[in-house]
Design a protein around this motif. Structure first.
Motif, PDB file in Angstrom:
ATOM      1  N   GLN A  16     -10.606   5.313  -5.409  1.00  0.00           N
ATOM      2  CA  GLN A  16     -11.420   5.922  -4.285  1.00  0.00           C
ATOM      3  C   GLN A  16     -12.499   7.198  -4.881  1.00  0.00           C
ATOM      4  O   GLN A  16     -13.263   7.604  -4.093  1.00  0.00           O
ATOM      5  CB  GLN A  16     -10.736   6.431  -2.864  1.00  0.00           C
ATOM      6  N   HIS A  73      -0.101   4.482  -0.152  1.00  0.00           N
ATOM      7  CA  HIS A  73      -0.702   5.903   0.167  1.00  0.00           C
ATOM      8  C   HIS A  73       0.248   6.669   1.155  1.00  0.00           C
ATOM      9  O   HIS A  73       0.318   8.091   0.985  1.00  0.00           O
ATOM     10  CB  HIS A  73      -2.013   5.756   0.652  1.00  0.00           C
ATOM     11  N   GLN A  92      -6.441   4.875  -6.843  1.00  0.00           N
ATOM     12  CA  GLN A  92      -6.628   4.282  -5.756  1.00  0.00           C
ATOM     13  C   GLN A  92      -8.083   3.573  -5.790  1.00  0.00           C
ATOM     14  O   GLN A  92      -8.432   2.728  -5.019  1.00  0.00           O
ATOM     15  CB  GLN A  92      -6.307   4.588  -4.325  1.00  0.00           C
ATOM     16  N   GLN A 119      -7.026   5.523   5.082  1.00  0.00           N
ATOM     17  CA  GLN A 119      -5.748   5.857   4.495  1.00  0.00           C
ATOM     18  C   GLN A 119      -5.359   7.445   4.585  1.00  0.00           C
ATOM     19  O   GLN A 119      -3.993   7.642   4.720  1.00  0.00           O
ATOM     20  CB  GLN A 119      -6.081   5.573   2.834  1.00  0.00           C
ATOM     21  N   HIS A 179      -5.894   9.392  -5.305  1.00  0.00           N
ATOM     22  CA  HIS A 179      -7.223   8.828  -4.976  1.00  0.00           C
ATOM     23  C   HIS A 179      -7.901   8.368  -6.177  1.00  0.00           C
ATOM     24  O   HIS A 179      -8.700   7.265  -5.893  1.00  0.00           O
ATOM     25  CB  HIS A 179      -8.129   9.916  -4.300  1.00  0.00           C
ATOM     26  N   GLN A 217       0.750  -1.258   0.107  1.00  0.00           N
ATOM     27  CA  GLN A 217      -0.027  -0.066  -0.012  1.00  0.00           C
ATOM     28  C   GLN A 217       0.696   1.172   0.125  1.00  0.00           C
ATOM     29  O   GLN A 217       1.646   1.588   0.810  1.00  0.00           O
ATOM     30  CB  GLN A 217      -0.973  -0.101   1.307  1.00  0.00           C
TER      31      GLN A 217
END
Lengths: 282, 282, 282, 282
Positions: free
Chosen positions: C110, B97, C108, B252, C105, B95
């Motif tokens: 989102q 982020h 990802q 996140q 984002h 991950q």
């Protein structure tokens, strides 16, 4: 036991902290809190020092010791007895949520003030105030009597040795003269996130703009209405569902909290004026 | 121009501030920031002093001047060059982020660090890292090779003069030995409001409990997993509508922000260890 | 599998929900989300209904079924395929923090958008954008060419089937004509808590006023600069210590988050226009 | 004027909303609020519908109309008169901040409840309670008399038609029997962000861990102490400077607010039980 707070503002230069710290150390004081801020725009230096010792010392004695040390630095300085609650007069109108919160937090020992009197242009809160053992004075404010009632408040403050005036949703505008008379020692709560929504009906203005955050602002009173130096702002998220009336109801919590926060900071001598702004040490 | 930060902890007593302030004043330093905290439970005193002058002075020279002044106070002290970014190695797993946010804020000059290398047990972030001109090392972690790869990281830190290790969602548990090796200079981000929801799958735990707030915790690494001294926690309101997966997605942002906040505070030498807790000057 | 979102606004009256719910139930749709709001000031009713079924149904087919049911209610209504990401064009100037956050984002998963192109009056972000596999167009904006470059953007939106225009810190003022052309489908991020601090240099204004909260506002673009309907505001506490430049740095996070939040809400068809305000279902 | 609220939970399936909306529309009711939630884990559907009409209708009449419509859906359902304040009994011990806040917000019309009695194991708040015109009962709780005093409270609730029991910092643990007796209609405030710091002295635990956020949790009472379904949590940032006592003082505001929030939601029939969790429509 002695416990004092020194606050000052002066032009920034080398040696300020050293001079004070050395003087206090020589006299056996322990510095328990110390906060400083140098404004890079104005080159002004602000400081708050709290110091204590396990012996009884008079405020004037400390003042006499410190004066010659501070003199060369062109300071505006103040010395306060940290163990004495600040004596205040509170003014209120019809809405009592801010007053109620201040009474409760004071009673619980969470704000180091002593409310010596409450003055209102409405009778509504007499019972609650007197139930707390505090004197209550109702005034009648008209265009003609405004200055007279203000003089009554000033006399009351003098008679009761009050050091500050708290406007806990007092809805009458003070005269310019009164604003000058209480300069630096009167705190107002405005029901918006200033400088947004000055003046009347801020929650209606907020509702009309469809903002997603509302707030309240505690500030020192100046002749420029709703323009005085900001001490504290509290705020919360809102959305489209709230009517202006519901925003006002939600805002009451923010107003009550912001004022208590500001009064506590002021009473702990954490707030220093910096032109139209404040330095609030936390 | 010279700009230094002194941090220390020592038993609380009279005269500490005076000694330091006098020494700095005599040498013509201006104190630009000063924060102190006395822990009433342990009677330990913590301080951070930043001071500067308009001339070039070597770190060692300042150290030599201060050492005899500080010595009598039984201090743990450190002196840092405030103008030098902290050199760090970052570890990451799948991950990205937190890593992405750290890279961006560093590039924008908002975190005074220099990322000298990124190490990962996955290849996914090689491109992004190398695009930023930073060396990337992929490691393969198994039960047998764990200690070996940790030694690789320690060697890398030594070779690159790295002063801190940042675990930006690195999902492998470090050995106790490694935790000791990087004591006080390794920061981890855990995806819950510790001490709630330690261990694996914290967002699923949060979802199962129906909590109304989720958060992330940046803390120093210790051998006690998820128990190291907390530097920063970030948090937000949630409600029943979010699935565990949605909580994880919301979290996140919190993780990314909490870690950047903690790394900035550490790199600005604002974080002092106080037993199992921290003092974070702001 | 089919997944649709119906949004509408109409005069409030009895039977709206019943008519829609009955029609959907008869056709075997499951209502998975349903939000409504009746504005007590305007007596207008707003609704968003999401419904799905385990069979493939074309958008037009649903539209044909719903049209006669909705017609009697004098609705402004829209039907959207919830499984199709919203196609957007993004504009940016020199500061890339908002763009970067939107890219990350989106990547990802989102934010349900597809960024089909980025347009900028600066070359700085070409590399990052193209690294994400998105076309990048640099434009040169002068007083003379402004309308021409705007036409270029409109043509680009048409060519790429873009449904929305995102101004991610694009610092050129759009012409009134352009504002009308993209009415209801262009989102801007302003770096203050509107209506405070409209216009240029809001962080400097905030600093001058000594406010204790700063924020950012995502709003629909209208010809009245910084006056368009507010979709989202994000905010945080600040104090006297932050310079205008530091407020600006802190504000970047708020701007980046507020825009992502607003774009997500818009792309999920949660935002309905209500005069100069919005209804944002969450 | 009639104003009702229907709440229910049932297995999710097609046609629920349609059935209810059609029935209400046929009878000329306007749906003024409607909230729904389908739990993807349990496939259970939760709904709250508020509807009104400009004529007087008895609760029982509406119940009779709705019962056959709802019956096929295997619902747990409830119908409430939205214009009748919820009758509650409040229990308190020595600390009165939560009670005071509840009294004040109720008096201001911001929480739709009527406090019919206050019960305490201490005499401290008798004056304040009676000043509000509410009956006050002092009980003496020992291991032997606990069940007896609980029966007194249950009898009191029955005599006063109280529908809910509010534990406003009542520091005695209820028996399992009592927890069962008031299941789903008793709300407690715990002074931590559950599940963190269960049990006694949560602020001391928070202080020891050096957390950066504290909070309070309002939850339904169950036999598992501090484990009941969470209705609301309020929280705020703290730092190293606060002692356990100061955390406790700060936490009082959070406790007071969280409980008022939860009681308001419960009294507005916005809270539905979902196993060990809640659905709170806002």
């Amino acid at each position: 036991h002695s416990d004092f707070i020194l606050t000052f503002a002066c032009p920034d230069r080398v040696g300020i902290v050293a001079a004070i710290a050395s003087t206090l150390a020589q006299d056996g004081w322990t510095i328990t809190e110390s906060q400083q801020y140098a404004d890079p725009d104005t080159r002004r230096f602000f400081m708050r020092v709290r110091f204590s010792a396990d012996r009884a010392v008079a405020l004037d004695e400390v003042r006499t010791t410190l004066a010659p040390v501070l003199e060369p630095f062109e300071m505006d300085w103040d010395l306060h007895d940290a163990s004495a609650p600040l004596r205040v007069v509170v003014m209120v109108s019809k809405q009592g949520h801010v007053l109620n919160n201040l009474l409760f937090h004071t009673q619980q020992g969470q704000v180091p003030i002593e409310i010596v009197a409450v003055v209102s242009n409405h009778p509504d809160w007499r019972d609650v105030v007197e139930w707390h053992g505090i004197e209550f004075h109702q005034i009648r404010v008209t265009a003609e009597t405004k200055r007279e009632t203000e003089q009554f408040v000033l006399d009351l403050m003098e008679r009761t040795d009050a050091e500050a005036l708290i406007l806990a949703r007092y809805m009458q505008i003070l005269t310019d003269q009164m604003c000058r008379d209480v300069h630096g020692r009167a705190i107002n709560i405005h029901h918006s996130l200033l400088p947004s929504f000055k003046g009347a009906r801020p929650y209606e203005q907020a509702h009309r703009h469809g903002v997603k955050v509302i707030g309240a602002t505690a500030h020192y009173v100046t002749a420029d209405l709703d323009e005085g130096p900001i001490i504290e702002q509290d705020f919360r998220r809102v959305d489209h569902r709230s009517s202006a009336a519901e925003l006002a109801a939600m805002g009451q919590d923010l107003e009550a909290r912001a004022l208590v926060h500001a009064v506590r900071a002021h009473a702990e001598h954490r707030v220093l004026l910096n032109g139209m702004k404040t330095v609030v040490f936390d």
